[in-house]
Structure formats: structure tokens, C-alpha cells
Design a protein around this motif. Structure first.
Motif, PDB file in Angstrom:
ATOM      1  N   SER A  40      98.965  84.369  69.662  1.00 25.68           N
ATOM      2  CA  SER A  40      98.791  82.917  69.607  1.00 25.68           C
ATOM      3  C   SER A  40     100.124  82.212  69.795  1.00 25.68           C
ATOM      4  CB  SER A  40      98.183  82.508  68.262  1.00 25.68           C
ATOM      5  OG  SER A  40      99.116  82.751  67.222  1.00 25.68           O
ATOM      6  N   GLN A  41     100.051  80.926  70.104  1.00 27.77           N
ATOM      7  CA  GLN A  41     101.277  80.149  70.227  1.00 27.77           C
ATOM      8  C   GLN A  41     102.064  80.155  68.919  1.00 27.77           C
ATOM      9  OE1 GLN A  41     101.038  76.273  72.062  1.00 27.77           O
ATOM     10  NE2 GLN A  41     103.095  75.729  71.379  1.00 27.77           N
ATOM     11  N   PRO A  42     101.428  79.959  67.753  1.00 27.96           N
ATOM     12  CA  PRO A  42     102.205  80.017  66.508  1.00 27.96           C
ATOM     13  C   PRO A  42     102.905  81.367  66.300  1.00 27.96           C
ATOM     14  CG  PRO A  42     100.102  78.961  66.101  1.00 27.96           C
ATOM     15  CD  PRO A  42     100.054  79.499  67.502  1.00 27.96           C
ATOM     16  N   ASP A  43     102.249  82.463  66.694  1.00 26.08           N
ATOM     17  CA  ASP A  43     102.894  83.776  66.580  1.00 26.08           C
ATOM     18  C   ASP A  43     104.108  83.863  67.497  1.00 26.08           C
ATOM     19  OD1 ASP A  43     101.079  84.666  64.697  1.00 26.08           O
ATOM     20  OD2 ASP A  43      99.833  85.729  66.160  1.00 26.08           O
ATOM     21  N   LEU A  44     103.973  83.368  68.715  1.00 22.35           N
ATOM     22  CA  LEU A  44     105.108  83.358  69.631  1.00 22.35           C
ATOM     23  C   LEU A  44     106.235  82.483  69.103  1.00 22.35           C
ATOM     24  CD1 LEU A  44     103.327  83.221  73.104  1.00 22.35           C
ATOM     25  CD2 LEU A  44     104.705  85.106  72.201  1.00 22.35           C
ATOM     26  N   THR A  55     108.142  73.238  74.906  1.00 23.82           N
ATOM     27  CA  THR A  55     108.456  74.121  76.035  1.00 23.82           C
ATOM     28  C   THR A  55     107.519  75.318  76.051  1.00 23.82           C
ATOM     29  OG1 THR A  55     110.773  73.439  76.011  1.00 23.82           O
ATOM     30  CG2 THR A  55     110.264  75.533  77.104  1.00 23.82           C
ATOM     31  N   LEU A  56     107.290  75.912  74.901  1.00 27.85           N
ATOM     32  CA  LEU A  56     106.390  77.056  74.821  1.00 27.85           C
ATOM     33  C   LEU A  56     104.976  76.658  75.237  1.00 27.85           C
ATOM     34  CD1 LEU A  56     105.970  80.010  74.182  1.00 27.85           C
ATOM     35  CD2 LEU A  56     105.661  79.378  71.778  1.00 27.85           C
ATOM     36  N   TYR A  57     104.507  75.513  74.771  1.00 27.09           N
ATOM     37  CA  TYR A  57     103.185  75.020  75.157  1.00 27.09           C
ATOM     38  C   TYR A  57     103.103  74.868  76.681  1.00 27.09           C
ATOM     39  CZ  TYR A  57      99.315  71.864  75.995  1.00 27.09           C
ATOM     40  OH  TYR A  57      98.171  71.290  76.499  1.00 27.09           O
ATOM     41  N   ARG A  58     104.125  74.281  77.274  1.00 27.25           N
ATOM     42  CA  ARG A  58     104.131  74.080  78.734  1.00 27.25           C
ATOM     43  C   ARG A  58     104.148  75.401  79.485  1.00 27.25           C
ATOM     44  NH1 ARG A  58     108.328  69.021  78.685  1.00 27.25           N
ATOM     45  NH2 ARG A  58     106.801  67.443  78.133  1.00 27.25           N
ATOM     46  N   HIS A  70      95.419  84.677  80.217  1.00 30.04           N
ATOM     47  CA  HIS A  70      94.123  84.060  79.928  1.00 30.04           C
ATOM     48  C   HIS A  70      94.024  83.801  78.434  1.00 30.04           C
ATOM     49  CE1 HIS A  70      93.161  88.325  79.316  1.00 30.04           C
ATOM     50  NE2 HIS A  70      92.166  87.935  78.539  1.00 30.04           N
ATOM     51  N   LYS A  71      93.192  82.846  78.104  1.00 26.61           N
ATOM     52  CA  LYS A  71      93.002  82.415  76.724  1.00 26.61           C
ATOM     53  C   LYS A  71      91.750  83.069  76.163  1.00 26.61           C
ATOM     54  CE  LYS A  71      93.475  78.012  76.123  1.00 26.61           C
ATOM     55  NZ  LYS A  71      93.242  76.545  76.046  1.00 26.61           N
ATOM     56  N   VAL A  72      91.885  83.548  74.940  1.00 24.92           N
ATOM     57  CA  VAL A  72      90.757  84.135  74.229  1.00 24.92           C
ATOM     58  C   VAL A  72      90.850  83.670  72.776  1.00 24.92           C
ATOM     59  CG1 VAL A  72      92.011  86.299  73.817  1.00 24.92           C
ATOM     60  CG2 VAL A  72      89.528  86.272  73.692  1.00 24.92           C
ATOM     61  N   PHE A  73      89.719  83.378  72.175  1.00 28.56           N
ATOM     62  CA  PHE A  73      89.719  82.823  70.827  1.00 28.56           C
ATOM     63  C   PHE A  73      89.467  83.913  69.793  1.00 28.56           C
ATOM     64  CE2 PHE A  73      88.870  79.313  73.634  1.00 28.56           C
ATOM     65  CZ  PHE A  73      89.720  78.338  73.134  1.00 28.56           C
ATOM     66  N   ASP A  74      90.164  83.786  68.659  1.00 29.12           N
ATOM     67  CA  ASP A  74      89.948  84.738  67.576  1.00 29.12           C
ATOM     68  C   ASP A  74      88.808  84.259  66.678  1.00 29.12           C
ATOM     69  OD1 ASP A  74      91.026  82.802  65.829  1.00 29.12           O
ATOM     70  OD2 ASP A  74      92.968  83.800  65.692  1.00 29.12           O
ATOM     71  N   ALA A  79      93.340  79.807  69.633  1.00 27.26           N
ATOM     72  CA  ALA A  79      93.576  80.319  70.976  1.00 27.26           C
ATOM     73  C   ALA A  79      94.649  81.399  70.938  1.00 27.26           C
ATOM     74  CB  ALA A  79      94.002  79.197  71.901  1.00 27.26           C
ATOM     75  N   ASN A  80      94.362  82.504  71.563  1.00 27.61           N
ATOM     76  CA  ASN A  80      95.310  83.596  71.746  1.00 27.61           C
ATOM     77  C   ASN A  80      95.422  83.826  73.241  1.00 27.61           C
ATOM     78  OD1 ASN A  80      95.847  85.336  68.995  1.00 27.61           O
ATOM     79  ND2 ASN A  80      93.983  84.123  68.910  1.00 27.61           N
ATOM     80  N   TYR A  81      96.541  84.397  73.644  1.00 25.34           N
ATOM     81  CA  TYR A  81      96.807  84.578  75.066  1.00 25.34           C
ATOM     82  C   TYR A  81      97.137  86.035  75.352  1.00 25.34           C
ATOM     83  CZ  TYR A  81      97.159  79.534  74.809  1.00 25.34           C
ATOM     84  OH  TYR A  81      96.885  78.211  74.589  1.00 25.34           O
ATOM     85  N   ALA A  82      96.655  86.517  76.491  1.00 20.81           N
ATOM     86  CA  ALA A  82      96.930  87.872  76.943  1.00 20.81           C
ATOM     87  C   ALA A  82      97.229  87.833  78.433  1.00 20.81           C
ATOM     88  CB  ALA A  82      95.742  88.779  76.667  1.00 20.81           C
ATOM     89  N   LEU A  83      98.029  88.773  78.882  1.00 24.00           N
ATOM     90  CA  LEU A  83      98.351  88.851  80.300  1.00 24.00           C
ATOM     91  C   LEU A  83      97.104  89.199  81.099  1.00 24.00           C
ATOM     92  CD1 LEU A  83     101.726  90.793  80.165  1.00 24.00           C
ATOM     93  CD2 LEU A  83     101.403  88.368  80.692  1.00 24.00           C
ATOM     94  N   CYS A  84      96.965  88.554  82.243  1.00 26.73           N
ATOM     95  CA  CYS A  84      95.852  88.844  83.148  1.00 26.73           C
ATOM     96  C   CYS A  84      96.165  90.086  83.963  1.00 26.73           C
ATOM     97  CB  CYS A  84      95.635  87.677  84.119  1.00 26.73           C
ATOM     98  SG  CYS A  84      95.005  86.178  83.368  1.00 26.73           S
ATOM     99  N   LYS A  85      95.136  90.664  84.488  1.00 25.15           N
ATOM    100  CA  LYS A  85      95.310  91.727  85.465  1.00 25.15           C
ATOM    101  C   LYS A  85      95.717  91.093  86.789  1.00 25.15           C
ATOM    102  CE  LYS A  85      94.361  95.084  82.823  1.00 25.15           C
ATOM    103  NZ  LYS A  85      95.430  95.986  82.448  1.00 25.15           N
ATOM    104  N   SER A  86      96.169  91.870  87.709  1.00 26.49           N
ATOM    105  CA  SER A  86      96.750  91.349  88.948  1.00 26.49           C
ATOM    106  C   SER A  86      95.767  90.597  89.836  1.00 26.49           C
ATOM    107  CB  SER A  86      97.383  92.485  89.744  1.00 26.49           C
ATOM    108  OG  SER A  86      96.408  93.444  90.059  1.00 26.49           O
ATOM    109  N   HIS A  87      94.460  90.725  89.631  1.00 28.17           N
ATOM    110  CA  HIS A  87      93.503  90.067  90.520  1.00 28.17           C
ATOM    111  C   HIS A  87      93.150  88.644  90.092  1.00 28.17           C
ATOM    112  CE1 HIS A  87      91.242  92.461  87.597  1.00 28.17           C
ATOM    113  NE2 HIS A  87      90.359  91.504  87.626  1.00 28.17           N
TER     114      HIS A  87
END
Length: 148
Positions: A40-44, A55-58, A70-74, A79-87
């Protein structure tokens, strides 16, 4: 300081998506890739205290728009964020995979390697995307013998 292979990969990723290679962007990518769960943004913010909140939000917003994360909710709706796959690319996320919410540690995991069945919607429905969630205990919490 010598660049690592990941640093070069992240620079290429930013170039591919027409984003400037700034130190904060590269640090966010590095931090997110080092984790095995969405964050999540707070964790980051707590581990990247030299990057201000705006800046982090942007950065997160730009990365999501460009198809880098991509965003996924706990379970709490955060909102939590994870890296997308290359496609994935700008405006077109293809992160149709299972998101696992651990009820004990509260981590959210992207389970990309599962083969999910096709979703056949009734006539007239036109999905843009879908999200599939599962809840329970992650392997780490299962090993600890957490009782539900």
C-alpha cells in the motif's frame, strides 16, 4: 555506484512507457519488485520516508495509468499495488489472476501462475476486466499454525 541488472531493467521499463527516469521512480520500482506481496501507499511511505506523500501518490498513479502496476484491494478496502506482467500497457491492464488476501498477516498476493477457467458472461455483458479474490492463510501464516 554501479548499476544492477534490475536498475537497467527499470530504466528500460520507464523508457518503454515514456516516463522520465527519476531516482524516486526507480526506487519505487525497486522496492515493489523486492516484495512478494502487494504493498500500500502507507507501507511505501513508511520505508521511503525521503519521498513525500504527494510525489509517491503521483508516481503510483502514473505507474498504474501506464500499465506498470495494478491496484488490488485488501480485506479492509485499502488499495495495494503490485507490478504488472509485461503484457499490460497504458489503459489496458491484463492482470486477470487470483488475488489472495491472508486473513492473518493481511498481505495481498498476486497468484499469477494459476490457470483460471474462462468466465462466460450472459449475453449483453461486456467486461473490461475482472478481479478474483480468495481469502485464507498464506503459506507463512499456515506454517505458524494460526487457527482461524
Amino acid at each position: 555506484m554501479a548499476q544492477t541488472r534490475n536498475d537497467l531493467h527499470f530504466e528500460d521499463l520507464l523508457n518503454k512507457h515514456h516516463l522520465k527516469k527519476t531516482a524516486p521512480r526507480l526506487r519505487v520500482l525497486s522496492m515493489m519488485s523486492s516484495r512478494n506481496a502487494a504493498t500500500s501507499q502507507p507501507d511505501l511511505e513508511s520505508v521511503m520516508n525521503d519521498i513525500d506523500r504527494v510525489t509517491l501518490y503521483r508516481i503510483l498513479n502514473a505507474f498504474e495509468e501506464k500499465g506498470i502496476i495494478h491496484k488490488v484491494f485488501d480485506l479492509n478496502g485499502t488499495a495495494n499495488y503490485a507490478l504488472c506482467k509485461s503484457h499490460c500497457d497504458e489503459g489496458h491492464h491484463h492482470d486477470e489472476h487470483l488475488h489472495f488476501n491472508c486473513t492473518n498477516c493481511k498481505n495481498v498476493y498476486c497468484l499469477n501462475d494459476l490457470n483460471l477457467p474462462a468466465i462466460n458472461l450472459p449475453a449483453g455483458f461486456q467486461p473490461d476486466s475482472f478481479t478474483l479474490y480468495a481469502t485464507g492463510l498464506c503459506p507463512k501464516c499456515s506454517k505458524k499454525g494460526v487457527v482461524k
